[in-house]
Design a protein around this motif. Structure first.
Motif, mmCIF file in Angstrom:
data_model
loop_
_atom_site.group_PDB
_atom_site.id
_atom_site.type_symbol
_atom_site.label_atom_id
_atom_site.label_comp_id
_atom_site.label_asym_id
_atom_site.label_seq_id
_atom_site.Cartn_x
_atom_site.Cartn_y
_atom_site.Cartn_z
ATOM 1 N N ASN A 6 51.321 38.623 30.630
ATOM 2 C CA ASN A 6 52.703 38.909 30.300
ATOM 3 C C ASN A 6 53.109 40.392 30.687
ATOM 4 O O ASN A 6 54.178 40.615 30.774
ATOM 5 C CB ASN A 6 52.904 38.910 28.688
ATOM 6 N N ASP A 7 52.128 40.962 31.298
ATOM 7 C CA ASP A 7 52.254 42.351 31.653
ATOM 8 C C ASP A 7 51.772 42.454 33.111
ATOM 9 O O ASP A 7 50.664 41.825 33.566
ATOM 10 C CB ASP A 7 51.558 43.211 31.033
ATOM 11 N N ALA A 8 52.408 43.011 34.086
ATOM 12 C CA ALA A 8 52.081 43.343 35.427
ATOM 13 C C ALA A 8 50.930 44.418 34.967
ATOM 14 O O ALA A 8 50.641 45.171 34.308
ATOM 15 C CB ALA A 8 53.154 43.923 36.419
ATOM 16 N N GLY A 9 49.997 44.441 36.102
ATOM 17 C CA GLY A 9 48.950 45.385 36.111
ATOM 18 C C GLY A 9 47.531 44.673 36.915
ATOM 19 O O GLY A 9 47.593 43.855 37.609
ATOM 20 N N ASP A 10 46.603 45.768 36.748
ATOM 21 C CA ASP A 10 45.380 45.194 37.623
ATOM 22 C C ASP A 10 44.461 44.560 36.638
ATOM 23 O O ASP A 10 43.836 45.242 35.556
ATOM 24 C CB ASP A 10 44.716 46.477 38.020
ATOM 25 N N TYR A 11 43.788 43.368 36.622
ATOM 26 C CA TYR A 11 43.094 42.639 35.959
ATOM 27 C C TYR A 11 41.750 42.211 36.580
ATOM 28 O O TYR A 11 41.804 42.352 38.124
ATOM 29 C CB TYR A 11 43.586 41.182 35.424
ATOM 30 N N PHE A 12 40.725 41.860 36.152
ATOM 31 C CA PHE A 12 39.522 41.439 36.733
ATOM 32 C C PHE A 12 38.919 40.313 36.252
ATOM 33 O O PHE A 12 38.576 40.189 34.801
ATOM 34 C CB PHE A 12 38.450 42.768 36.400
ATOM 35 N N LEU A 13 38.606 39.205 36.800
ATOM 36 C CA LEU A 13 37.718 38.087 36.625
ATOM 37 C C LEU A 13 36.343 38.484 36.559
ATOM 38 O O LEU A 13 35.881 39.152 37.625
ATOM 39 C CB LEU A 13 38.070 36.988 37.318
ATOM 40 N N VAL A 14 35.623 38.291 35.662
ATOM 41 C CA VAL A 14 34.174 39.102 35.477
ATOM 42 C C VAL A 14 33.164 37.912 35.408
ATOM 43 O O VAL A 14 33.135 37.167 34.520
ATOM 44 C CB VAL A 14 34.209 40.159 34.407
ATOM 45 N N TRP A 15 32.172 37.745 36.236
ATOM 46 C CA TRP A 15 31.043 36.979 36.037
ATOM 47 C C TRP A 15 29.810 37.913 35.972
ATOM 48 O O TRP A 15 29.505 38.796 36.602
ATOM 49 C CB TRP A 15 30.663 36.023 37.492
ATOM 50 N N ASP A 16 29.250 37.729 34.694
ATOM 51 C CA ASP A 16 28.290 38.848 34.389
ATOM 52 C C ASP A 16 26.900 38.216 34.171
ATOM 53 O O ASP A 16 26.628 37.186 33.474
ATOM 54 C CB ASP A 16 28.746 39.180 32.696
ATOM 55 N N ASN A 17 25.899 38.713 35.020
ATOM 56 C CA ASN A 17 24.669 38.257 34.745
ATOM 57 C C ASN A 17 23.785 39.546 34.311
ATOM 58 O O ASN A 17 22.748 39.565 34.682
ATOM 59 C CB ASN A 17 24.193 37.793 36.374
ATOM 60 N N THR A 18 24.380 40.723 33.639
ATOM 61 C CA THR A 18 23.543 41.725 33.297
ATOM 62 C C THR A 18 22.608 41.345 32.139
ATOM 63 O O THR A 18 21.570 42.281 32.079
ATOM 64 C CB THR A 18 24.492 42.681 32.695
ATOM 65 N N TYR A 19 22.830 40.440 31.604
ATOM 66 C CA TYR A 19 21.878 39.925 30.541
ATOM 67 C C TYR A 19 20.271 39.213 31.120
ATOM 68 O O TYR A 19 19.451 39.004 30.401
ATOM 69 C CB TYR A 19 22.207 38.868 29.542
ATOM 70 N N SER A 20 20.452 38.953 32.376
ATOM 71 C CA SER A 20 19.273 38.125 33.000
ATOM 72 C C SER A 20 18.585 39.420 33.937
ATOM 73 O O SER A 20 19.130 40.166 34.642
ATOM 74 C CB SER A 20 19.782 37.321 34.158
ATOM 75 N N ARG A 73 28.055 34.258 32.336
ATOM 76 C CA ARG A 73 28.986 34.712 31.459
ATOM 77 C C ARG A 73 30.239 34.966 32.192
ATOM 78 O O ARG A 73 30.067 35.301 33.326
ATOM 79 C CB ARG A 73 28.559 35.869 30.707
ATOM 80 N N PHE A 74 31.319 34.654 31.702
ATOM 81 C CA PHE A 74 32.614 34.712 32.367
ATOM 82 C C PHE A 74 33.616 35.486 31.412
ATOM 83 O O PHE A 74 33.797 34.986 30.348
ATOM 84 C CB PHE A 74 33.186 33.412 32.958
#
Length: 117
Positions: free
Chosen positions: A75-89, A41-42
């Motif tokens: 559109n806004d400055a800030g802290d973002y995260f790209l998330v690769w999710d393997n919590t379901y496995s 998941r992403f």
């Protein structure tokens, strides 16, 4: 800023978050990734100071062995995260290979003048 291609292993029941600090509105983030053998998941999230996590791109399951790519303009400055999710496995770790490009918007006229001083 261009980031190199990186390979990671995400253990079963966990996720990997890549922080992306956006300093200027209008910044574009482009990503490419694929997994080997198993799905992942992403999504993209943001945490604003003093508030809860905000999901900007919902976690979507992507099939293995098929490159996935996309981009978003923040559109806004800030802290973002790209998330690769393997919590379901519960059993399988996932191998992910990814590359991320951060493209800043062109300088405004005022910024060009300020840089020229």
């Amino acid at each position: 800023m261009k980031m190199k291609t990186t390979a990671i292993t995400i253990k079963a029941g966990t996720s990997f978050e890549l922080p992306v600090m956006v300093s200027k509105p209008g910044t574009t983030v482009h990503w490419v990734f694929h997994t080997k053998g198993y799905d992942i998941r992403f999504g993209i999230a943001r945490v604003r100071p003093g508030s809860n996590r905000e999901v900007l791109v919902a976690n979507t399951t992507y099939e293995p062995d098929s490159p996935q790519q996309g981009k978003v303009v923040f559109n806004d400055a800030g802290d973002y995260f790209l998330v690769w999710d393997n919590t379901y496995s519960w059993i399988r770790e996932k191998n992910v290979v990814y590359s991320v490009d951060i493209i800043l918007p062109d300088l405004t006229l005022d910024e060009q003048v300020e840089c020229a001083k």
